[in-house]
Design a protein around this motif. Structure first.
Motif, short mmCIF file in Angstrom:
data_model
loop_
_atom_site.label_atom_id
_atom_site.label_comp_id
_atom_site.label_asym_id
_atom_site.label_seq_id
_atom_site.Cartn_x
_atom_site.Cartn_y
_atom_site.Cartn_z
N ALA A 219 -26.86 36.23 44.23
CA ALA A 219 -27.23 35.03 43.48
C ALA A 219 -26.04 34.12 43.19
CB ALA A 219 -27.90 35.43 42.17
N ASP A 220 -26.29 32.82 43.23
CA ASP A 220 -25.28 31.83 42.86
C ASP A 220 -25.36 31.50 41.38
OD1 ASP A 220 -24.20 31.00 45.60
OD2 ASP A 220 -26.37 30.95 45.87
N ALA A 221 -26.51 31.77 40.77
CA ALA A 221 -26.67 31.51 39.34
C ALA A 221 -27.80 32.38 38.81
CB ALA A 221 -26.98 30.04 39.09
N VAL A 222 -27.71 32.72 37.53
CA VAL A 222 -28.80 33.44 36.86
C VAL A 222 -29.44 32.49 35.86
CG1 VAL A 222 -29.47 35.41 35.44
CG2 VAL A 222 -27.55 35.62 36.98
N VAL A 223 -30.73 32.30 35.97
CA VAL A 223 -31.46 31.45 35.04
C VAL A 223 -31.94 32.31 33.88
CG1 VAL A 223 -33.55 30.08 34.74
CG2 VAL A 223 -32.22 29.87 36.84
N LEU A 224 -31.57 31.92 32.66
CA LEU A 224 -32.04 32.63 31.47
C LEU A 224 -33.09 31.76 30.77
CD1 LEU A 224 -28.55 33.75 30.13
CD2 LEU A 224 -30.16 35.10 31.47
N GLY A 225 -34.05 32.42 30.13
CA GLY A 225 -35.13 31.67 29.49
C GLY A 225 -34.81 31.22 28.07
N PHE A 226 -33.53 31.16 27.69
CA PHE A 226 -33.19 30.77 26.32
C PHE A 226 -33.71 29.36 26.02
CE2 PHE A 226 -29.13 33.50 26.68
CZ PHE A 226 -29.84 34.63 26.31
N ASN A 227 -34.43 29.25 24.90
CA ASN A 227 -34.94 27.93 24.51
C ASN A 227 -34.00 27.33 23.46
OD1 ASN A 227 -35.74 28.89 21.85
ND2 ASN A 227 -37.43 29.96 22.89
#
Ligand code: SF4
Ligand SMILES: [Zn+2]
Ligand SMILES: [Zn+2]
Length: 311
Positions: free
Chosen positions: A156-164
């Motif tokens: 992966a080039d980036a990890v998407v986190l669901g932080f709002n």
């Protein structure tokens, strides 16, 4: 109450922007905020692998659905969902089912990392062995490390986190109150590459928690409401209350905390190469000390498991 952009009935009020939105304009406004954040937090991203940390709750469900929406037509981009199973009875199995349902529906590859296999222990087991420690402290550290490893394995080039917006505002305030500038600077979204760490981004950063919930509902996304049985012991609960009270009295407080964070990071980065992690002596993962916190907690669990009078 009418929508601020059309004549339709509003379904949500947005006091931080002194407006109201109908279902259609609300969904469009969420999608636009998230799309802009993807672009802002991934500057120059032309192709590669995006890993989405998928817990099975509403936030990561929305993050995955929108990542899929933006990237699935781009042949140069691959989206993969990663779920960490910390081993929490009555909670994680339910959220895992919701996560699997969503990835199947979207046709996204789904990888599950089990703490029991990767670390030789689970959050439930460690919580029983270390009754004086708040489980979120080691559970969060382990999850972040397992997620980073899984993201690296997936290329992966980036990890998407669901932080709002609420999550991030609480984290900024927590780190400020603790005087933990290092952690404040290292918070997602990552501004500078850190060796060994797949950059973490938070494209829901400008969407308040209740709007994420509403968006997930209106979009018919499968997600689970289950609350972790250890969550009541988290110090975050106090900060959640405080941020709510502040936001109620002073609409826009959450955005303002995020701006404060961005300015501090800006100055910090200009002043030094601070926050650059070293490598842990035990596992080789990024660490600010000689040993990473994940290994320190594992040592604690193992020490607690040695019977009195044992070796
Ligand atoms: S609430 Fe705490 S113990 Fe439960 S999954 Fe989250 S970090 Fe782990
Ligand atoms: Zn409208
Ligand atoms: Zn380590």
């Amino acid at each position: 109450m009418r929508c601020s952009s059309c004549a339709a009935v509003a379904i949500v009020d947005q006091p931080y922007r002194a407006g109201h939105a109908c279902a259609e304009h609300f969904r469009a406004s969420v999608e636009e905020r998230v799309r802009r954040e993807f672009h802002r937090q991934l500057p120059g991203f032309a192709g590669g692998t995006i890993a989405v940390a998928l817990s099975g709750g509403k936030d990561s469900a929305v993050a995955l659905a929108l990542a899929h929406r933006y990237f699935h037509r781009r042949p140069t981009v691959r989206v993969v969902a990663l779920t960490v199973d910390e081993g929490i009875a009555g909670y994680r199995p339910r959220t895992l089912r919701a996560a699997a349902e969503l990835t199947e529906r979207l046709g996204v590859e789904h990888r599950i990392v089990r703490a029991e296999r990767a670390l030789g222990t689970t959050t439930d087991e460690a919580a029983a062995g270390l009754p004086g420690t708040i489980p979120c402290s080691f559970c969060g550290v382990w999850r972040r490390q397992l997620l980073n490893r899984a993201a690296r394995d997936a290329g992966a080039d980036a990890v998407v986190l669901g932080f709002n917006l609420d999550d991030l505002a609480q984290t900024v305030l927590m780190n400020l109150v603790r005087g933990d500038l290092d952690r404040l600077v290292r918070m997602a979204p990552h501004r500078v590459p850190q060796p060994g760490l797949v950059p973490r981004i938070a494209p829901l950063a400008l969407v308040p928690e209740r709007e994420v919930f509403l968006y997930a509902r209106l979009s018919g996304l499968p997600f689970d409401h289950a609350e972790c049985p250890h969550a009541h012991r988290a110090s975050r609960n106090l900060f959640r209350e405080i941020v709510w009270q502040l936001e109620d009295a002073l609409p826009g407080t959450r955005q303002s905390l995020l701006r404060t964070h961005a300015r501090l990071v800006e100055r910090w980065l200009a002043a030094a190469d601070a926050g650059a992690p070293r490598r842990c002596r035990s596992c080789g993962e990024p660490s600010t000390g000689e040993r990473c916190r994940a290994c320190e907690y594992l040592r604690g669990v193992r020490a607690a498991a040695v019977p009195a009078g044992g070796p």
